[in-house]
Design a protein around this motif. Structure first.
Motif, PDB file in Angstrom:
ATOM      1  N   GLU B 201       0.810  -1.225   0.000  1.00 23.12           N
ATOM      2  CA  GLU B 201       0.000   0.000   0.000  1.00 23.12           C
ATOM      3  C   GLU B 201       0.836   1.265   0.000  1.00 23.12           C
ATOM      4  O   GLU B 201       0.489   2.258  -0.618  1.00 23.12           O
ATOM      5  CB  GLU B 201      -0.896   0.046   1.247  1.00 23.12           C
ATOM      6  CG  GLU B 201      -2.082  -0.901   1.206  1.00 23.12           C
ATOM      7  CD  GLU B 201      -2.862  -0.866   2.523  1.00 23.12           C
ATOM      8  OE1 GLU B 201      -3.671  -1.779   2.739  1.00 23.12           O
ATOM      9  OE2 GLU B 201      -2.656   0.074   3.338  1.00 23.12           O
ATOM     10  N   GLU B 202       1.942   1.241   0.751  1.00 28.78           N
ATOM     11  CA  GLU B 202       2.689   2.487   0.956  1.00 28.78           C
ATOM     12  C   GLU B 202       3.878   2.629   0.028  1.00 28.78           C
ATOM     13  O   GLU B 202       4.337   3.742  -0.217  1.00 28.78           O
ATOM     14  CB  GLU B 202       3.205   2.558   2.392  1.00 28.78           C
ATOM     15  CG  GLU B 202       2.110   2.687   3.413  1.00 28.78           C
ATOM     16  CD  GLU B 202       2.663   3.146   4.762  1.00 28.78           C
ATOM     17  OE1 GLU B 202       3.878   3.021   4.975  1.00 28.78           O
ATOM     18  OE2 GLU B 202       1.866   3.633   5.568  1.00 28.78           O
ATOM     19  N   SER B 204       4.536   0.204  -2.791  1.00 30.10           N
ATOM     20  CA  SER B 204       4.387  -0.610  -4.011  1.00 30.10           C
ATOM     21  C   SER B 204       5.395  -1.757  -4.072  1.00 30.10           C
ATOM     22  O   SER B 204       5.830  -2.139  -5.156  1.00 30.10           O
ATOM     23  CB  SER B 204       4.547   0.249  -5.277  1.00 30.10           C
ATOM     24  OG  SER B 204       3.890   1.477  -5.155  1.00 30.10           O
ATOM     25  N   ASN B 258       2.009   4.629  -3.324  1.00 31.25           N
ATOM     26  CA  ASN B 258       0.867   3.921  -3.879  1.00 31.25           C
ATOM     27  C   ASN B 258      -0.410   4.506  -3.300  1.00 31.25           C
ATOM     28  O   ASN B 258      -1.508   4.065  -3.578  1.00 31.25           O
ATOM     29  CB  ASN B 258       0.997   2.427  -3.524  1.00 31.25           C
ATOM     30  CG  ASN B 258       0.096   1.551  -4.344  1.00 31.25           C
ATOM     31  OD1 ASN B 258      -0.534   2.013  -5.280  1.00 31.25           O
ATOM     32  ND2 ASN B 258       0.024   0.287  -3.982  1.00 31.25           N
ATOM     33  N   ASP B 259      -0.266   5.483  -2.423  1.00 33.13           N
ATOM     34  CA  ASP B 259      -1.425   6.210  -1.914  1.00 33.13           C
ATOM     35  C   ASP B 259      -0.967   7.654  -1.758  1.00 33.13           C
ATOM     36  O   ASP B 259       0.147   8.005  -2.145  1.00 33.13           O
ATOM     37  CB  ASP B 259      -1.939   5.594  -0.611  1.00 33.13           C
ATOM     38  CG  ASP B 259      -0.870   5.541   0.482  1.00 33.13           C
ATOM     39  OD1 ASP B 259       0.118   6.301   0.402  1.00 33.13           O
ATOM     40  OD2 ASP B 259      -1.016   4.736   1.406  1.00 33.13           O
ATOM     41  N   ASN B 260      -1.823   8.492  -1.196  1.00 35.71           N
ATOM     42  CA  ASN B 260      -1.430   9.903  -1.115  1.00 35.71           C
ATOM     43  C   ASN B 260      -0.800  10.272   0.225  1.00 35.71           C
ATOM     44  O   ASN B 260      -0.717  11.432   0.590  1.00 35.71           O
ATOM     45  CB  ASN B 260      -2.626  10.804  -1.433  1.00 35.71           C
ATOM     46  CG  ASN B 260      -3.828  10.390  -0.600  1.00 35.71           C
ATOM     47  OD1 ASN B 260      -3.690   9.591   0.340  1.00 35.71           O
ATOM     48  ND2 ASN B 260      -4.987  10.923  -0.931  1.00 35.71           N
ATOM     49  N   GLU B 261      -0.337   9.254   0.955  1.00 36.26           N
ATOM     50  CA  GLU B 261       0.250   9.539   2.270  1.00 36.26           C
ATOM     51  C   GLU B 261       1.711   9.957   2.172  1.00 36.26           C
ATOM     52  O   GLU B 261       2.252  10.573   3.070  1.00 36.26           O
ATOM     53  CB  GLU B 261       0.155   8.301   3.151  1.00 36.26           C
ATOM     54  CG  GLU B 261      -1.257   7.719   3.213  1.00 36.26           C
ATOM     55  CD  GLU B 261      -1.623   7.228   4.594  1.00 36.26           C
ATOM     56  OE1 GLU B 261      -0.710   6.866   5.340  1.00 36.26           O
ATOM     57  OE2 GLU B 261      -2.826   7.227   4.901  1.00 36.26           O
TER      58      GLU B 261
END
Lengths: 330, 330
Positions: B201-202, B204, B258-261
């Protein structure tokens, strides 16, 4: 019965914790005298059994306060003069023959530190548990790595460990298994110097190899209450911090005893090491240094060791006492 | 001014210790309410600020005892019924809008354990600091190893670190540096499952790679008192245990957001990482997980880090609270 890894931890780190057992902790402290030096009654330097404190009662250089349960070294305002008084005291204690632990007299000085890492005094090594002060040492596990093939044909890696057995004649933990190299840190010595010296003395490992390849990997610290296996009086308090090193040895380097402290070295598989841990064959502090290795190398994991978090914390106990900042102070 | 490694430790593990500061510790505890459940008033489950406890006063499912400074969940004798009451309480707290921290509501449940690792209840993740309960997470540092040549021609090894920068828009520690992969451990999840999920998630990172190569190397635990950088109320108590993993990445695997974090990943040299630590650029708990890496890999040593022993202990705080034995309990 087989010992769990938490049992091994409990065998070594067996002084109560305030945070989880305040009543036990306070009951333990209520019996003991707090060691301090004159002019700095904020610093708790050690914890002393009543039977030890009692023999210092009435001596001009010591003050025993039964109400506050303190034992104060009340002379000398610098390290050499405190060290001289401690030396006179411990020599006198030895001469009475009253303390069995002093029959292991080493003529080796351990350092005692105060706040901000100041060197307060040095004390004969064998006497340090009588005063319950923090002692420092080094432990190194030497291991080899070899390819292994499992039944389904996948190639993996196998670790083997160089494990010495202590001479049966040794006063302390005779006949038990040890870490490849282990020893105390004398006053004025750097951890890495002690490591190189002990590796040569105990395992005949060449200094150049140890200097080039031994890797510092942290500390293991615990608060041990001595039992009969340690030799000498039982119940003495021994907070210890070990600097831990890993050394992967090439196949052609074979540790060999170089003094009479070790019976011999064997190259044990991981499974043999774990079986010996379960059977309680390792000296207690060597068992926990081995657990630290198994954790750092991904052999014990959160999924296969239920007490993983508790063991990780217990392997790194923080002390009541001030500890070293810089080793090698003379 | 540059931060020392001990400063970084103090920024993260900033609740007092009884053993070395009993008065500070007791003063802190005197202000707080001890969280417990009915029928088990021996177990301290969390520590609650007066301003939080106050809003529960008079509710039928909670008992506030001002003399004993306890906050007791007095309903339900099994996990599901306790979890239901906690859910109703936290939802009501959210609806008042009174607690800013609950604006980060996650709809994700964290487990709370009692003695012997029993699962007592689950609680919404964003509410856990309101109750000062232990939370669990995973942190992984991904690094690469490359050959380097020093001026005298000797060939050495150089470590580089994949370091993400948190999105500036993130409520908590926006814009600060992080560990390659980090995340919370939900109720019912195994640490390794969380690791694989978060790595995907974070960063990839392919699940097969993480499953095959990530190495469990211990825990880092600390007792954090939240400040303004954490977002939400300040002074909330957050004891945390992180399962730590190392992953040496091949040169051709590049972590990607892989996310907007995360704003992006950079491959930083050891010297760049250390400069960022000194400048306080890392999120406090990521800084100390990095110190743990530097210690385990022989980069910080007893000879070059004066606070080596103190840092090794502080990285592995043992809690007042019962902690997990087996993750994955449903």
């Amino acid at each position: 019965m087989d010992k769990t890894n938490l049992d091994l931890m409990n065998d070594c780190d067996n002084f109560p914790y305030y945070e989880t057992a305040p009543h036990l902790y306070e009951a333990a402290l209520d019996r003991l005298y707090s060691l301090q030096i004159a002019g700095d009654d904020d610093s708790l330097l050690g914890l002393v059994l009543p039977g030890v404190a009692e023999v210092l009662r009435g001596l001009p250089t010591w003050t025993l306060n039964d109400d506050e349960r303190t034992l104060t070294l009340n002379t000398g305002f610098d390290e050499p003069s405190r060290t001289a008084v401690i030396a006179a005291t411990t020599r006198a204690m030895r001469e009475t023959g009253h303390f069995q632990i002093l029959s292991g007299w080493r003529d080796e000085l351990y350092p005692v530190y105060g706040r901000n890492g100041a060197l307060l005094f040095k004390i004969e090594r064998s006497a340090s548990p009588l005063f319950g002060i923090v002692s420092y040492g080094i432990h190194m596990i030497c291991y080899t790595r070899s390819k292994s093939k499992s039944e389904d044909g996948t190639v993996g890696e196998e670790l083997n460990f160089w494990v010495p057995r202590r001479a049966k004649s040794k006063q302390t933990y005779g006949g038990m298994l040890d870490n490849t190299v282990a020893g105390g840190l004398a006053a004025g010595e750097l951890p890495r110097e002690a490591l190189v010296r002990e590796a040569e003395e105990e395992a005949s490992l060449p200094a150049e190899l140890v200097e080039a390849k031994a890797k510092a990997v942290g500390t293991v610290s615990y608060f041990h209450v001595r039992d009969e296996r340690a030799g000498g009086e039982t119940g003495l308090l021994q907070p210890e911090a070990q600097y831990v090193y890993d050394l992967e040895l090439p196949d052609d380097v074979i540790p060999k005893p170089n003094d009479n402290e070790v019976e011999g070295f064997a190259l044990l598989s991981l499974e043999e090491v774990r079986a010996n841990l379960r059977r309680g064959e390792f000296k207690p502090n060597c068992a926990v240094v081995t657990l630290d290795f198994l954790i750092r190398h991904g052999i014990l994991t959160p999924e296969n060791e239920p007490d993983y978090l508790e063991i990780c914390s217990r392997l790194h106990r923080r002390f009541e006492f001030p500890t070293v900042r810089v080793h090698g102070l003379k």
